[in-house]
Write a protein that holds these residues in place. Structure first.
Motif: not given
Lengths: 424, 184
Positions: A160-172
């Motif tokens: 398994t490869i883990k992907f961590i997404y952080k931060g507040k996405p911009k509009p759209w």
């Protein structure tokens, strides 16, 4: 031994106490799916084997969606093979025109996939159900034929490869942009034969529709499946769909459906996406990804909004928000395809269909259609299309001399108005 | 088994739409599929292939769709084996299941278009007759070798012993030769 979600699901379906990456296992499947392209081969193999009855008529799903409603005589014949087999074997989950939809939007919507399930489908985008916390993966027709007979499938347990997404996405910026960015970073074989596990604080805020979009494209990086740990949002979705179909009891306790804390991942990627712009995959690979503003002026002949990646109701709502009161650029064809019959009806009730038609787009019955160059929007030589689909290989939508760009429904709708690829 | 043929060289990420475009997926006939093999990226390909020829490609061969039509189209147009640096997962299983021989080799860039190769499948040895070189490929794990040896997945499960088959499936496996006459 600590284990990943994928290993835990495989263990639960093999009865093994421990599974390590690379190990070969034969596992029982909860659901085996085929469509009008892949099932005819499987049915042929099933008959050749001499088998008379499928292992379980409730655990097989047949959906004619790729060339359906039949685009020509030969595809009509393919659909017929499915219908006859479904009748003969009393397959419960056969979805004919009128109740059908694109398989990977339809099966979750019908409540046929639960967290912890093991699902195989003779279609590469079966990985979509990973969004529900199921181990779901694409196989071939012979694999499907074998599952028809004894309900089993062989697997080589993937790392398994883990992907961590952080931060507040911009509009759209949505699920589609996250997955395009991911494939752009790791390449089209960046997760070859690996499970992609999408996680991090941002995942907890993404809707199920966005999650399905992300898991759907795991295969575009070579991934076996795109798993997301089930949470409150998953449970709410499951409860919602179970209004239509009785909820199956998950085979694994819900709280156990997470990777153990000290588990060994093959790799971990961590990205702060707060500066991420809407992403576009350029011809002719889904990994050829650029930010929308860095593209320059790209004139379009066609825009397609739909498919198992982005044909869900929230995708149509976003498109309608941008298209309301506007007109599609003269000379551009806008084709909008809701993924299922239920989404179609919802779009009609909410007035989205009216917005699309008034804007000068066409609004079609559910089908995979143009995504794979089947029908409903084939490109001729020299034409360029922006689609919310998942692949832009050479000739994918028709002529080998045509060009396909991939993006989110927001970018697609904005581009349909401007006539060139544009930021919403 | 020894395979001897001429090389047709391809690059990285040859996908299943390249191998057989979706518009031809309305057929399950290998010969018919074979007539359109590689049409989008190499229109001349089918007319140049002689029966027994070999494809040599870079990484991620067969990426994309799950269509089993892809390895079947390759077989249908006369390709006897595929050698690549790596294979996409579903294409890999499909090739095993339909009996298209394929080999993983790191040094595919050393092989040129038009070279003559001799492959010893059992030993995993490739001889390049044009360049007088020999390459050794990564052997398959035992489980896959068992499937390959039995001639594909369907034969493999037919020959599965009664013990491997759960009791509740046995009556449904009404396949000739599957149910042993004596208790095991």
């Amino acid at each position: 031994m600590p284990h990943t979600i994928a290993e835990k699901i495989l263990m639960a379906h093999t009865g093994k106490k421990d599974i390590q990456p690379g190990e070969f296992v034969e596992a029982r499947v909860d659901l085996a799916l085929g469509n009008d392209i892949t099932a005819p081969f499987a049915i042929e193999e099933f008959r050749k084997s001499g088998a008379k009855k499928v292992f379980d008529n409730k655990k097989i799903a047949l959906v004619p969606d790729h060339f359906a409603p039949a685009k020509d005589l030969k595809s009509a014949n393919q659909c017929r093979i499915l219908a006859d087999f479904a009748r003969e074997q009393k397959i419960k989950n056969y979805f004919e025109i009128g109740c059908m939809g694109i398989e990977h939007a339809l099966l979750p919507e019908m409540g046929l996939v639960s967290p912890g399930d093991l699902v195989i489908g003779a279609d590469s985008h079966t990985c979509t159900y990973g969004a529900l916390g199921a181990f779901a993966t694409g196989v071939g027709s012979t694999d499907l034929a074998r599952a028809f007979i004894d309900g089993k499938c062989w697997f080589r347990a993937p790392a398994t490869i883990k992907f961590i997404y952080k931060g507040k996405p911009k509009p759209w910026v949505a699920g589609k942009d996250l997955i395009l960015y991911t494939i752009g970073q790791i390449g089209v074989d960046g997760a070859l034969e690996k499970v992609m596990e999408f996680s991090g604080p941002l995942m907890g805020k993404l809707s199920m529709d966005d999650r399905f979009t992300m898991s759907n494209m795991a295969i575009e990086a070579g991934g076996v499946t795109g798993l997301i740990e089930p949470d409150g949002i998953t449970l709410r979705y499951i409860k919602e769909v179970s209004k239509f179909k009785s909820l199956k009891v998950p085979k694994l306790k819900f709280k156990n459906l997470k990777s153990d804390r000290d588990v060994q991942y093959e790799k971990i990627y961590e990205w702060d996406i707060s500066k991420l712009e809407p992403q576009v995959a350029c011809p002719h690979l889904p990994g050829n990804v650029k930010a929308v503003s860095g593209l320059g002026k790209i004139k379009l002949d066609q825009v397609v909004i739909g498919s198992c990646t982005n044909g869900r109701i929230s995708d149509l709502r976003i498109a309608a928000r941008l298209l309301k009161g506007k007109k599609v650029k003269a000379g551009l064809r806008l084709i909008i395809i809701p993924a299922t019959q239920k989404i179609y009806l919802q779009a009609v009730k909410e007035g989205l269909a009216e917005i699309f038609v008034e804007a000068g787009g066409v609004f079609s019955t559910p089908t995979c259609g143009p995504c794979l160059g089947g029908h409903m929007g084939i490109l001729t030589e020299g034409e360029t299309c922006l689609a919310t689909t998942n692949r832009n290989f050479i000739g994918r939508m028709g002529s080998p001399k045509s060009f396909v760009y991939l993006a989110s429904p927001a970018v697609a709708a904005a581009s349909a108005i401007k006539g060139r690829i544009s930021h919403p | 088994m020894i395979i001897k043929g001429k090389v047709h060289k391809f690059g990285n990420d040859v996908n299943t739409d390249d191998i057989i475009a979706a518009k031809y997926l309305v057929s399950t006939d290998e010969k018919e599929l074979g007539r359109h093999c590689m049409e989008n990226i190499a229109p001349e390909f089918c007319s140049k292939v002689n029966k027994g020829d070999i494809i040599v490609a870079g990484k991620n061969f067969g990426c994309g769709s799950s269509r089993e039509h892809a390895p079947r189209a390759l077989k249908g147009c006369g390709i006897a084996a595929v050698i690549a640096r790596s294979f996409a997962g579903i294409f890999f299983r499909n090739s095993i299941n339909v009996g298209l021989p394929f080999l993983q080799l790191d040094e595919t860039e050393k092989i040129n278009d038009g070279d003559s190769l001799e492959i010893d499948l059992a030993g995993g040895i490739i001889k390049n007759l044009s360049q007088n070189q020999t390459y050794k490929t990564t052997p398959f794990p035992g489980f896959l070798q068992a499937i390959i040896k039995r001639g594909g997945l369907m034969n493999y499960i037919k020959n599965h012993s009664r013990r491997d088959c759960p009791r509740r499936y046995r009556t449904r496996l009404e396949i000739k030769g599957t149910v042993p006459t004596k208790r095991d």
